[in-house]
Design a protein around this motif. Sequence first.
Motif, short mmCIF file in Angstrom:
data_model
loop_
_atom_site.label_atom_id
_atom_site.label_comp_id
_atom_site.label_asym_id
_atom_site.label_seq_id
_atom_site.Cartn_x
_atom_site.Cartn_y
_atom_site.Cartn_z
N ALA A 98 0.84 -1.21 0.00
CA ALA A 98 0.00 0.00 0.00
C ALA A 98 0.87 1.25 0.00
O ALA A 98 0.61 2.20 -0.75
CB ALA A 98 -0.93 -0.01 1.21
N ILE A 99 1.90 1.26 0.84
CA ILE A 99 2.79 2.42 0.91
C ILE A 99 3.54 2.63 -0.39
O ILE A 99 3.67 3.75 -0.90
CB ILE A 99 3.76 2.29 2.11
CG1 ILE A 99 3.00 2.50 3.42
CG2 ILE A 99 4.91 3.29 2.00
CD1 ILE A 99 3.83 2.33 4.66
N LYS A 100 4.04 1.54 -0.97
CA LYS A 100 4.76 1.66 -2.25
C LYS A 100 3.84 2.22 -3.34
O LYS A 100 4.25 3.05 -4.16
CB LYS A 100 5.31 0.29 -2.67
CG LYS A 100 6.53 -0.15 -1.88
CD LYS A 100 7.04 -1.50 -2.38
CE LYS A 100 8.25 -1.95 -1.57
NZ LYS A 100 8.75 -3.28 -2.03
N ASN A 101 2.60 1.78 -3.33
CA ASN A 101 1.64 2.26 -4.32
C ASN A 101 1.34 3.74 -4.11
O ASN A 101 1.23 4.52 -5.07
CB ASN A 101 0.35 1.45 -4.24
CG ASN A 101 -0.62 1.80 -5.35
OD1 ASN A 101 -0.33 1.70 -6.52
ND2 ASN A 101 -1.82 2.25 -4.96
N LEU A 102 1.24 4.15 -2.85
CA LEU A 102 1.00 5.56 -2.55
C LEU A 102 2.19 6.43 -2.96
O LEU A 102 2.01 7.55 -3.45
CB LEU A 102 0.73 5.74 -1.05
CG LEU A 102 -0.65 5.27 -0.57
CD1 LEU A 102 -0.68 5.14 0.94
CD2 LEU A 102 -1.74 6.24 -1.04
N GLU A 103 3.39 5.89 -2.80
CA GLU A 103 4.58 6.64 -3.22
C GLU A 103 4.60 6.80 -4.75
O GLU A 103 4.96 7.87 -5.26
CB GLU A 103 5.84 5.93 -2.73
CG GLU A 103 6.04 6.05 -1.22
CD GLU A 103 7.21 5.25 -0.71
OE1 GLU A 103 7.83 5.68 0.26
OE2 GLU A 103 7.50 4.17 -1.29
N LYS A 104 4.20 5.76 -5.47
CA LYS A 104 4.11 5.86 -6.93
C LYS A 104 3.04 6.88 -7.33
O LYS A 104 3.23 7.65 -8.28
CB LYS A 104 3.78 4.49 -7.53
CG LYS A 104 4.92 3.50 -7.48
CD LYS A 104 4.49 2.16 -8.08
CE LYS A 104 5.62 1.14 -8.00
NZ LYS A 104 5.19 -0.19 -8.54
N ALA A 105 1.94 6.87 -6.59
CA ALA A 105 0.87 7.83 -6.87
C ALA A 105 1.37 9.25 -6.67
O ALA A 105 1.07 10.15 -7.48
CB ALA A 105 -0.32 7.57 -5.94
N SER A 135 1.20 3.74 7.75
CA SER A 135 2.33 3.49 8.65
C SER A 135 1.87 3.37 10.09
O SER A 135 2.26 2.45 10.82
CB SER A 135 3.35 4.64 8.52
OG SER A 135 4.32 4.57 9.55
N ALA A 136 1.02 4.31 10.53
CA ALA A 136 0.54 4.32 11.92
C ALA A 136 -0.38 3.15 12.22
O ALA A 136 -0.29 2.54 13.30
CB ALA A 136 -0.19 5.64 12.19
N GLN A 137 -1.25 2.82 11.28
CA GLN A 137 -2.20 1.74 11.52
C GLN A 137 -1.53 0.38 11.62
O GLN A 137 -1.93 -0.47 12.41
CB GLN A 137 -3.24 1.71 10.38
CG GLN A 137 -4.33 2.75 10.51
CD GLN A 137 -5.38 2.61 9.43
OE1 GLN A 137 -5.09 2.21 8.31
NE2 GLN A 137 -6.61 2.95 9.76
N GLN A 196 9.48 5.77 10.56
CA GLN A 196 10.20 7.01 10.26
C GLN A 196 9.62 7.69 9.03
O GLN A 196 9.42 8.91 9.00
CB GLN A 196 11.69 6.72 10.04
CG GLN A 196 12.44 6.31 11.31
CD GLN A 196 12.38 7.39 12.38
OE1 GLN A 196 11.75 7.22 13.43
NE2 GLN A 196 13.03 8.51 12.11
N LYS A 197 9.34 6.88 8.02
CA LYS A 197 8.74 7.41 6.79
C LYS A 197 7.36 7.98 7.08
O LYS A 197 7.00 9.06 6.61
CB LYS A 197 8.64 6.31 5.73
CG LYS A 197 8.05 6.76 4.40
CD LYS A 197 7.95 5.59 3.42
CE LYS A 197 9.32 5.12 3.01
NZ LYS A 197 9.27 4.04 2.00
N GLY A 198 6.59 7.26 7.88
CA GLY A 198 5.25 7.72 8.22
C GLY A 198 5.27 9.03 8.98
O GLY A 198 4.49 9.95 8.69
#
Length: 316
Positions: free
Chosen positions: A216-223, A240-242, A248-250
């Motif tokens: 999910a995070i990788k996809n959001l970064e691509k977005a 990240s929090a959930q 750190q990234k979150g």
Amino acid sequence: MKNLLLLLLCPLTMFSQLNIESIDAFFNKKQYNKAEIILKNHLKQDRENQEALEFLGDAYAYQEQWENAKTIYEKLVRLNSTNANYHYKYGGSLGMIALQNKFKAIAYVGDIKEAFLTAAKLDENHINTRWALVELYMQLPAIFGGSSSKALAYANELEALSKVDGYLAKGYVYEYDDKPELAETFYKKAITEGGSLVCFEKLTTFYEKSNKPEKAIKNLEKAHQKHPRNALHYQIGKVSAQYNIALQKGEHCLKVYLKNYSAEDGVPKAWANYRLAQIHYHKQNKEQALKYIELAIAELPKIDVFKIHKQNILKL
């Protein structure tokens, strides 16, 4: 005398004309109740004005007054039975009522299907109707005619009209049908074909539901690379929090979100502070966690989940 008569008739003629620009202005400002008042007054003089009726039905729909919307759309169907959009909106209003009332749901199933199927027949290019049929056939129990094969048939029709919509529809069908590999494939195809934020959001939501936060995070970064929107910083921080990953990234993304925040970002700053509190809770950093949860509560004091999380932080 003739000129006097024309002057007297002029205000009546102007009154009978629907001021589309003023209605659009109210809709754009989400002042649906004000638009409703104007439309009702107009319909007192012109009871079967289809344009005014459709606007009024839409005003009710935006206010989630589904019974009122249904009444208006049903009247429009009677006035013009060859208008696909009227059938689509009528079916949609029935569907929303059905979602809120299980007893009415059973009674309305037939009418909902008939309305959407009629709209689809009347307009071979009506994308929204085909989306509605995809969702309807996937959500209906088999005893009421639910069928993934029928849903896929309409997804194929969507693909013929719009590849992006077709791929998203197929992703939805396969996700609902518990075929995650195929769902992921078609959501990715939608991103490749269209690349809109909606496409990225569908895949992100799929990954979250599938308990795959890293993807999910990788996809959001691509977005974010394609659509540099501040709101995506919040989404990365939220995941990240959930899921207690990439903390750190979150944290960095949430701080960037708060620094660049504007009302257009949608999610209030309080929620970003809540997510920061979650991240510091995961890190066992009580002082920082309390700092951010207090900020969240100060901004939105009625949110229960903030208060509950504060109690959990105090137990650290």
